[in-house]
Scaffold this motif. Structure first.
Motif, PDB file in Angstrom:
ATOM      1  N   ALA A  13       0.838  -1.198   0.000  1.00  0.00           N
ATOM      2  CA  ALA A  13       0.000   0.000   0.000  1.00  0.00           C
ATOM      3  C   ALA A  13       0.875   1.249   0.000  1.00  0.00           C
ATOM      4  N   GLY A  14       1.996   1.213   0.694  1.00  0.00           N
ATOM      5  CA  GLY A  14       2.895   2.362   0.740  1.00  0.00           C
ATOM      6  C   GLY A  14       3.451   2.714  -0.626  1.00  0.00           C
ATOM      7  N   ASP A  15       3.900   1.710  -1.367  1.00  0.00           N
ATOM      8  CA  ASP A  15       4.414   1.958  -2.720  1.00  0.00           C
ATOM      9  C   ASP A  15       3.305   2.450  -3.642  1.00  0.00           C
ATOM     10  N   TYR A  16       2.132   1.824  -3.545  1.00  0.00           N
ATOM     11  CA  TYR A  16       0.996   2.218  -4.376  1.00  0.00           C
ATOM     12  C   TYR A  16       0.632   3.680  -4.118  1.00  0.00           C
ATOM     13  N   LEU A  17       0.497   4.039  -2.862  1.00  0.00           N
ATOM     14  CA  LEU A  17       0.138   5.417  -2.512  1.00  0.00           C
ATOM     15  C   LEU A  17       1.211   6.407  -2.935  1.00  0.00           C
ATOM     16  N   ALA A  18       2.467   6.034  -2.807  1.00  0.00           N
ATOM     17  CA  ALA A  18       3.559   6.938  -3.183  1.00  0.00           C
ATOM     18  C   ALA A  18       3.510   7.267  -4.674  1.00  0.00           C
ATOM     19  N   VAL A  19       3.270   6.266  -5.516  1.00  0.00           N
ATOM     20  CA  VAL A  19       3.229   6.540  -6.956  1.00  0.00           C
ATOM     21  C   VAL A  19       1.945   7.275  -7.336  1.00  0.00           C
ATOM     22  N   LEU A  20       0.843   7.010  -6.643  1.00  0.00           N
ATOM     23  CA  LEU A  20      -0.374   7.795  -6.902  1.00  0.00           C
ATOM     24  C   LEU A  20      -0.118   9.268  -6.619  1.00  0.00           C
ATOM     25  N   ARG A  21       0.498   9.543  -5.498  1.00  0.00           N
ATOM     26  CA  ARG A  21       0.774  10.940  -5.134  1.00  0.00           C
ATOM     27  C   ARG A  21       1.781  11.584  -6.085  1.00  0.00           C
ATOM     28  N   ALA A  22       2.814  10.855  -6.443  1.00  0.00           N
ATOM     29  CA  ALA A  22       3.855  11.405  -7.318  1.00  0.00           C
ATOM     30  C   ALA A  22       3.363  11.610  -8.744  1.00  0.00           C
ATOM     31  N   SER A  23       2.318  10.883  -9.131  1.00  0.00           N
ATOM     32  CA  SER A  23       1.816  10.973 -10.500  1.00  0.00           C
ATOM     33  C   SER A  23       0.694  11.990 -10.667  1.00  0.00           C
ATOM     34  N   ASN A  63      -4.676  -3.566 -12.884  1.00  0.00           N
ATOM     35  CA  ASN A  63      -5.699  -4.105 -13.771  1.00  0.00           C
ATOM     36  C   ASN A  63      -6.619  -5.115 -13.102  1.00  0.00           C
ATOM     37  N   LEU A  64      -7.848  -5.156 -13.619  1.00  0.00           N
ATOM     38  CA  LEU A  64      -8.851  -6.153 -13.233  1.00  0.00           C
ATOM     39  C   LEU A  64      -9.109  -6.989 -14.478  1.00  0.00           C
ATOM     40  N   THR A  65      -8.897  -8.302 -14.380  1.00  0.00           N
ATOM     41  CA  THR A  65      -9.001  -9.135 -15.574  1.00  0.00           C
ATOM     42  C   THR A  65      -9.408 -10.558 -15.243  1.00  0.00           C
ATOM     43  N   ASP A  66      -9.995 -11.224 -16.239  1.00  0.00           N
ATOM     44  CA  ASP A  66     -10.273 -12.658 -16.147  1.00  0.00           C
ATOM     45  C   ASP A  66      -9.184 -13.463 -16.856  1.00  0.00           C
ATOM     46  N   PHE A  67      -8.221 -12.791 -17.486  1.00  0.00           N
ATOM     47  CA  PHE A  67      -7.119 -13.399 -18.235  1.00  0.00           C
ATOM     48  C   PHE A  67      -7.593 -14.224 -19.425  1.00  0.00           C
ATOM     49  N   ALA A  68      -8.871 -14.095 -19.800  1.00  0.00           N
ATOM     50  CA  ALA A  68      -9.405 -14.896 -20.893  1.00  0.00           C
ATOM     51  C   ALA A  68      -9.976 -14.048 -22.022  1.00  0.00           C
ATOM     52  N   ILE A  69     -10.645 -12.934 -21.671  1.00  0.00           N
ATOM     53  CA  ILE A  69     -11.287 -12.151 -22.723  1.00  0.00           C
ATOM     54  C   ILE A  69     -11.154 -10.645 -22.542  1.00  0.00           C
ATOM     55  N   CYS A  70     -11.087 -10.172 -21.298  1.00  0.00           N
ATOM     56  CA  CYS A  70     -10.981  -8.718 -21.135  1.00  0.00           C
ATOM     57  C   CYS A  70     -10.163  -8.345 -19.914  1.00  0.00           C
ATOM     58  N   CYS A  71      -9.606  -7.155 -19.995  1.00  0.00           N
ATOM     59  CA  CYS A  71      -8.827  -6.575 -18.914  1.00  0.00           C
ATOM     60  C   CYS A  71      -9.162  -5.094 -18.838  1.00  0.00           C
ATOM     61  N   TYR A  72      -9.512  -4.621 -17.656  1.00  0.00           N
ATOM     62  CA  TYR A  72      -9.771  -3.204 -17.435  1.00  0.00           C
ATOM     63  C   TYR A  72      -8.581  -2.625 -16.674  1.00  0.00           C
ATOM     64  N   CYS A  73      -7.934  -1.658 -17.261  1.00  0.00           N
ATOM     65  CA  CYS A  73      -6.824  -0.973 -16.603  1.00  0.00           C
ATOM     66  C   CYS A  73      -7.415   0.106 -15.699  1.00  0.00           C
ATOM     67  N   ALA A  74      -7.389  -0.139 -14.405  1.00  0.00           N
ATOM     68  CA  ALA A  74      -7.987   0.765 -13.432  1.00  0.00           C
ATOM     69  C   ALA A  74      -7.072   1.943 -13.100  1.00  0.00           C
ATOM     70  N   ASP A  75      -5.771   1.728 -13.147  1.00  0.00           N
ATOM     71  CA  ASP A  75      -4.791   2.791 -12.882  1.00  0.00           C
ATOM     72  C   ASP A  75      -3.625   2.654 -13.843  1.00  0.00           C
ATOM     73  N   LEU A  76      -3.236   3.757 -14.429  1.00  0.00           N
ATOM     74  CA  LEU A  76      -1.956   3.854 -15.123  1.00  0.00           C
ATOM     75  C   LEU A  76      -1.320   5.109 -14.556  1.00  0.00           C
ATOM     76  N   ALA A  77      -0.291   4.935 -13.772  1.00  0.00           N
ATOM     77  CA  ALA A  77       0.312   6.066 -13.065  1.00  0.00           C
ATOM     78  C   ALA A  77       1.821   6.046 -13.247  1.00  0.00           C
ATOM     79  N   VAL A  78       2.369   7.220 -13.562  1.00  0.00           N
ATOM     80  CA  VAL A  78       3.821   7.383 -13.676  1.00  0.00           C
ATOM     81  C   VAL A  78       4.200   8.639 -12.902  1.00  0.00           C
ATOM     82  N   ASP A  79       5.186   8.500 -12.043  1.00  0.00           N
ATOM     83  CA  ASP A  79       5.721   9.623 -11.282  1.00  0.00           C
ATOM     84  C   ASP A  79       5.985  10.796 -12.229  1.00  0.00           C
ATOM     85  N   ARG A  80       5.535  11.988 -11.864  1.00  0.00           N
ATOM     86  CA  ARG A  80       5.702  13.161 -12.731  1.00  0.00           C
ATOM     87  C   ARG A  80       7.159  13.397 -13.146  1.00  0.00           C
ATOM     88  N   ALA A  81       8.089  13.067 -12.266  1.00  0.00           N
ATOM     89  CA  ALA A  81       9.510  13.265 -12.568  1.00  0.00           C
ATOM     90  C   ALA A  81       9.995  12.336 -13.678  1.00  0.00           C
TER      91      ALA A  81
END
Length: 139
Positions: A13-23, A63-81
């Motif tokens: 959770a710490g890494d996830y939150l850090a990249v959300l904030r940085a992005s 991502n949320l996926t069934d690995f068979a037919i579809c995948c929803y990308c819920a977050d794509l985040a890149v640190d602004r730097a």
């Protein structure tokens, strides 16, 4: 600087939150609700990360996926730097490669990120889709 891309099932959770904030994505996520953050990570089927040579998380595709037919990308985040270096595009490409040709990759662009997807998306085959519908969350 070499960047390592990998599937990461146990993202903290710490890494996830850090990249959300940085992005800048933190403004769209419940970052002050630890229980919801834990649910977000527990419900994610495929997390692809980008880490710098020191191992610091600088980007992710969640991502949320069934690995068979579809995948929803819920977050794509890149640190602004680290933005404008192809990391977001590569994260999408790595995610799609892990899913294979039989799985559709779907995402909803945040209003301020739409131009990124219009520019970078075609490089990996991502096309705008006018047939998307949603019911927005209220909290």
């Amino acid at each position: 600087m070499p960047i390592r891309y990998a599937r990461e099932d146990g993202l903290s959770a710490g890494d996830y939150l850090a990249v959300l904030r940085a992005s800048g994505l933190a403004e769209r996520r419940p970052v002050d609700e630890p229980a919801r953050i834990a649910e977000i990570l527990a419900g994610s089927d495929l997390i692809v990360t980008a880490r710098d040579e020191a191992g610091r998380l600088i980007g992710l595709s969640r991502n949320l996926t069934d690995f068979a037919i579809c995948c929803y990308c819920a977050d794509l985040a890149v640190d602004r730097a680290f933005q404008r270096r192809g990391i977001g595009t590569r994260l999408m490409a790595e995610t799609k490669a892990m899913l294979g040709d039989g799985v559709s990759f779907i995402l909803l662009a945040a209003p301020d990120a739409e131009s990124f997807y219009l520019h970078a998306g075609p490089r990996i085959g991502l096309e705008p889709n006018p047939r998307c519908f949603d019911i927005r969350r209220t909290r």
